[in-house]
Scaffold this motif. Structure first.
Motif, PDB file in Angstrom:
ATOM      1  N   SER A 673       8.614  14.787  22.721  1.00 52.75           N
ATOM      2  CA  SER A 673       9.744  15.519  22.901  1.00 52.75           C
ATOM      3  C   SER A 673       9.181  16.690  23.733  1.00 52.75           C
ATOM      4  N   ILE A 674       8.153  17.299  23.303  1.00 46.07           N
ATOM      5  CA  ILE A 674       7.550  18.378  23.992  1.00 46.07           C
ATOM      6  C   ILE A 674       7.056  17.995  25.209  1.00 46.07           C
ATOM      7  N   ALA A 675       6.515  17.022  25.434  1.00 46.16           N
ATOM      8  CA  ALA A 675       5.837  16.410  26.724  1.00 46.16           C
ATOM      9  C   ALA A 675       7.071  16.190  27.742  1.00 46.16           C
ATOM     10  N   LEU A 676       7.900  15.715  27.039  1.00 46.78           N
ATOM     11  CA  LEU A 676       9.336  15.549  27.881  1.00 46.78           C
ATOM     12  C   LEU A 676      10.032  16.890  28.227  1.00 46.78           C
ATOM     13  N   ALA A 677      10.114  17.721  27.526  1.00 49.49           N
ATOM     14  CA  ALA A 677      10.478  19.054  28.044  1.00 49.49           C
ATOM     15  C   ALA A 677       9.629  19.678  28.808  1.00 49.49           C
ATOM     16  N   GLU A 678       8.527  19.684  28.965  1.00 55.80           N
ATOM     17  CA  GLU A 678       7.312  19.918  29.748  1.00 55.80           C
ATOM     18  C   GLU A 678       7.884  19.346  31.299  1.00 55.80           C
ATOM     19  N   LYS A 679       8.035  18.155  31.238  1.00 58.09           N
ATOM     20  CA  LYS A 679       8.210  17.275  32.490  1.00 58.09           C
ATOM     21  C   LYS A 679       9.444  17.624  33.150  1.00 58.09           C
ATOM     22  N   LEU A 680      10.530  17.978  32.275  1.00 53.72           N
ATOM     23  CA  LEU A 680      11.792  18.294  32.750  1.00 53.72           C
ATOM     24  C   LEU A 680      11.961  19.492  33.569  1.00 53.72           C
ATOM     25  N   THR A 686      17.672  21.362  33.845  1.00 50.33           N
ATOM     26  CA  THR A 686      18.070  21.993  32.632  1.00 50.33           C
ATOM     27  C   THR A 686      18.570  21.227  31.365  1.00 50.33           C
ATOM     28  N   PHE A 687      17.912  21.630  30.277  1.00 47.31           N
ATOM     29  CA  PHE A 687      18.239  20.785  29.266  1.00 47.31           C
ATOM     30  C   PHE A 687      18.129  21.767  27.703  1.00 47.31           C
ATOM     31  N   GLU A 688      18.489  21.348  26.727  1.00 45.93           N
ATOM     32  CA  GLU A 688      18.427  22.206  25.484  1.00 45.93           C
ATOM     33  C   GLU A 688      17.706  21.506  24.282  1.00 45.93           C
ATOM     34  N   LEU A 689      16.764  22.114  23.605  1.00 49.06           N
ATOM     35  CA  LEU A 689      16.017  21.620  22.527  1.00 49.06           C
ATOM     36  C   LEU A 689      16.233  22.322  21.382  1.00 49.06           C
ATOM     37  N   VAL A 690      16.670  21.548  20.354  1.00 48.76           N
ATOM     38  CA  VAL A 690      16.813  22.051  18.922  1.00 48.76           C
ATOM     39  C   VAL A 690      15.624  21.470  18.047  1.00 48.76           C
ATOM     40  N   THR A 691      14.901  22.236  17.490  1.00 51.39           N
ATOM     41  CA  THR A 691      13.691  22.112  16.767  1.00 51.39           C
ATOM     42  C   THR A 691      14.255  22.308  15.314  1.00 51.39           C
ATOM     43  N   LEU A 692      13.858  21.161  14.395  1.00 50.98           N
ATOM     44  CA  LEU A 692      14.003  21.223  12.942  1.00 50.98           C
ATOM     45  C   LEU A 692      12.844  21.416  12.266  1.00 50.98           C
TER      46      LEU A 692
END
Length: 724
Positions: A673-680, A686-692
């Motif tokens: 998910s971090i790799a996808l976030a970096e690519k986005l 624009t996106f949101e990431l909720v980390t648990l």
């Protein structure tokens, strides 16, 4: 969302209404009953109560033991139901007021005889009599598991630290002796079965020596943490499995010849005379299935049954010995649907016992009466009903269950009685009893729901049929609607949680194939409906119950399965009560792949999407997913894996996306998910990431606080993008 590119708007009645009205004119009125909230839906004790589980019959068929908590807490004690008196009572008292919130519970139970039950509590072995007198039998440094009793009642067996132990039934720990030593932490007894005469054991020894380990680093509770797991990826070495036959009277063993120890084992069992063992296995990609029968004395092997399908993508198989050991009963989809066949001898033509455009999910053999009991969807695609058929060709199929829904049966030893867990769209799961020899209504044993459950108004459920907009294949959907549903109104729709096998007539919908509590999204679904959404699911290609061709249509992830979901949305919009401008989608794991692929490949169809622990990189899938996506080999393999990985489609994102992921996830890696976030970010998306923090893959069910937090984020996100 780019509203000018929405492909659904052109044929929507809601589009016309939206042009005439603004604001929340068509938002349903609030219910007059108690208002649902995440706090009320996810609480301790649970509003649903605690569904009974681990149901075990006494040898004389007069009592049923099961785990339950009548107060609705997660921890369970042993309860007894007497057929003679019709009464149930609590037998053990490990869970009391002081520890009702603790993560402690009984994990396994077995009848030792008609007067005593052995069980595991916190990994230690206990016995309890019918008066509730409990005593400790065995405590180990490492937890005890796989508790069993020999068919003759003489021996008690269990596994601890990967080793197999056996003792005289009911005696203390000094009596236990190790029957098989694994020799390594990566070599362990995976499962075992007693012979019918109680003199031998067949067991599967798993060897993970060559399987790679994976270190997952994460930060939680104020400190860096490390989780080390044995975890292969596609192309890595996988588990080897050997099958051994052991005599209880000595420590010797016979290893059965398996040409390839990496071949999965789908089932095995002793013959009624304890002279033979069948082993149901296949190649790793599940294209070639073979059932071997071994002589228990000489270990000689013969091929009893085989089938080949180069397009097979899912192995929903089973096998069992026929009555009197007269061959095997085989569950197979060779003729297009999963059905029961009798194979009387090695290599003989299978004789069909069931047939039709429906499927059998599981079965049990009543040897004394030469009958087969099975669970199937003969009467409705979403049902799992209980049926009976004689062991003869073209015999009439008799339906045993009455109410529509999902049944999970537990048969008495003589097959004269059945206990079953039952649930449907309007009824949470509970335990029932019914005679198999007399025509009578089922008796409800437990009522798990708490009093407050009945103060709420719950959603209605409807089933719809429609055709794929891509290839015309018939599809089915399951739709939650409010009690005051008006099909002339325009509703926002949330599709999800998307997955395979999501159209099921049971409380909480799908993703729990039986033997489990309702999927944790049950409450979220109900809350969303109470807030004015329609909640919708589609049985995508590869789902059970529709036949082999339907399953095999899924030859790549993120292709026809994503199209099937869109077909369902198109159908709702065409009916006029779904607003094409307010359609959301969400899913967990594979459902996260479906969600991200839907957003990336179909911009404008969905106004918002939420991907929970999304499988965005199939290079990091489990090797079993190669059934569908193929092996990492061949000239086309890199492009084939890229097509199935949302990570490589991320530039297509135009609509709001939220990702929810736990940092300790060892099934779908948080780093993906971090790799996808970096690519986005690199693509200006624009996106949101909720980390648990510290959450594992099933973050929706780990603890109440985390569930409320994560589901609260989901509700807020959809409200923000769909409600206005």
């Amino acid at each position: 969302m780019n509203k000018n590119t929405n492909p659904l708007k052109s044929f929507s009645a809601c589009a016309l209404l939206a042009a005439l009205f603004t604001g929340n004119t068509f938002w349903p009125e609030a219910s007059a009953t108690a208002e649902l909230s995440l706090d009320s839906l996810y609480s301790a004790p649970s509003l649903l109560g605690t569904p009974p589980e681990l149901v075990e019959w006494s040898d004389d068929g007069m009592r049923i033991a099961f785990l339950w908590n009548d107060q609705g807490y997660r921890n369970c004690d042993i309860w007894l139901f007497s057929l003679a008196t019709g009464e149930k009572r609590q037998l053990t008292t490990h869970i009391d007021e002081a520890n009702k919130h603790a993560q402690k519970s009984i994990s396994e139970i077995r009848w030792l005889n008609n007067q005593q039950i052995v069980y595991l509590f916190e990994g230690d072995l206990y016995a309890v009599d019918l008066d509730g007198n409990s005593k400790a039998l065995e405590a180990r440094e490492n937890a005890i598991e796989q508790l069993s009793v020999s068919p003759d009642g003489k021996y008690l067996s269990f596994v601890t630290d990967g080793d197999l132990w056996v003792s005289n039934a009911g005696e203390a720990k000094e009596n236990a002796r190790r029957l098989l030593k694994s020799g390594s932490k990566k070599i362990f007894v995976e499962s075992y079965k007693w012979s019918t005469n109680g003199k031998s054991i067949a067991m599967v020894m798993a060897d993970n020596t060559a399987v790679p380990d994976l270190d997952i680093h994460y930060f939680a509770q104020g400190n860096p943490q490390l989780l080390s797991v044995t975890r292969p990826f596609p192309g890595d070495e996988t588990t080897k499995r050997r099958i051994g036959l052991l005599k209880v009277s000595d420590t010797g063993q016979t290893w059965l010849n398996r040409r390839d120890e990496k071949r999965p084992i789908w089932g095995y069992d002793w013959s009624p005379d304890s002279q033979s063992v069948f082993v149901d296995s296949s190649d790793f990609l599940a294209k070639n299935r073979t059932i071997f029968v071994y002589d228990a004395t000489t270990a000689e092997q013969e091929t009893f049954y085989s089938s080949h399908d180069p397009n097979r993508t899912y192995p929903g198989w089973a096998a069992a010995w026929a009555p009197d050991g007269n061959g095997l009963i085989v569950l197979s989809d060779d003729e297009g649907y999963y059905h029961l066949y009798h194979v009387p001898e090695a290599g003989s033509t299978p004789v069909p016992l069931t047939s039709g455009t429906w499927e059998v999910a599981s079965f049990s053999v009543d040897s004394k009466n030469s009958q087969i009991y099975f669970i199937g969807n003969k009467d409705h695609i979403a049902d799992r009903q209980l049926y009976r058929v004689e062991l003869s060709p073209k015999a009439n199929i008799e339906r045993i269950s009455t109410e529509s829904g999902t049944y999970e049966p537990f048969y008495s030893p003589d097959f004269r009685q059945v206990a079953f867990r039952f649930s449907n769209d309007q009824t949470p799961p509970d335990l029932y009893h019914k005679s198999l020899r007399r025509s009578e209504n089922a008796l409800r044993i437990t009522e798990s729901q708490q009093d407050d459950f009945y103060s709420y108004t719950w959603a209605d459920v409807r089933y719809v049929e429609f055709d794929s907009h891509v290839d015309g294949a018939p599809l089915v959907g399951r739709l939650y609607v409010p009690k005051n549903f008006d099909d002339t109104r325009c509703y926002p729709v949330i599709v999800g949680s998307v997955y395979r096998d999501t159209v099921r007539n049971q409380w909480g919908g799908s993703q729990n194939a039986g033997g489990q509590a309702p999927h944790p999204t049950w409450g979220l679904d109900q809350l969303l409906v109470s807030k004015g959404y329609l909640v919708f699911n589609v049985d995508v290609r590869s789902s059970w119950g529709h036949g082999k061709a339907f399953r095999n249509d899924l030859d790549e992830y993120g292709g026809i399965d994503v199209d099937d979901i869109e077909s369902g949305v198109r159908y709702l919009v065409s009916r006029g009560f779904a607003d094409p401008e307010r359609v959301g989608i969400w899913g967990l794991s594979y459902g996260g792949l479906l969600t991200t692929m839907s957003l990336f490949k179909k911009p404008g169809v969905y106004a918002a999407g939420i991907a929970g622990a999304p499988a965005t990189n199939v290079w990091h899938a489990f090797p079993q997913q190669m059934w569908v996506m193929g092996e990492p080999a061949g000239d086309d393999y890199p492009s084939r894996y890229e097509r199935q990985s949302p990570f490589f489609q991320a530039e297509g994102l135009e609509d709001p996306l939220m990702i929810v992921h736990g940092t300790r996830d060892n099934v779908v890696l948080y780093s993906d998910s971090i790799a996808l976030a970096e690519k986005l970010i690199a693509n200006g998306k624009t996106f949101e990431l909720v980390t648990l923090p510290g959450a594992n893959h099933p973050w929706a069910s780990e603890n109440v606080e985390q569930t409320r937090f994560a589901f609260g984020k989901i509700v807020e996100f959809f409200d923000r993008h769909l409600k206005e």
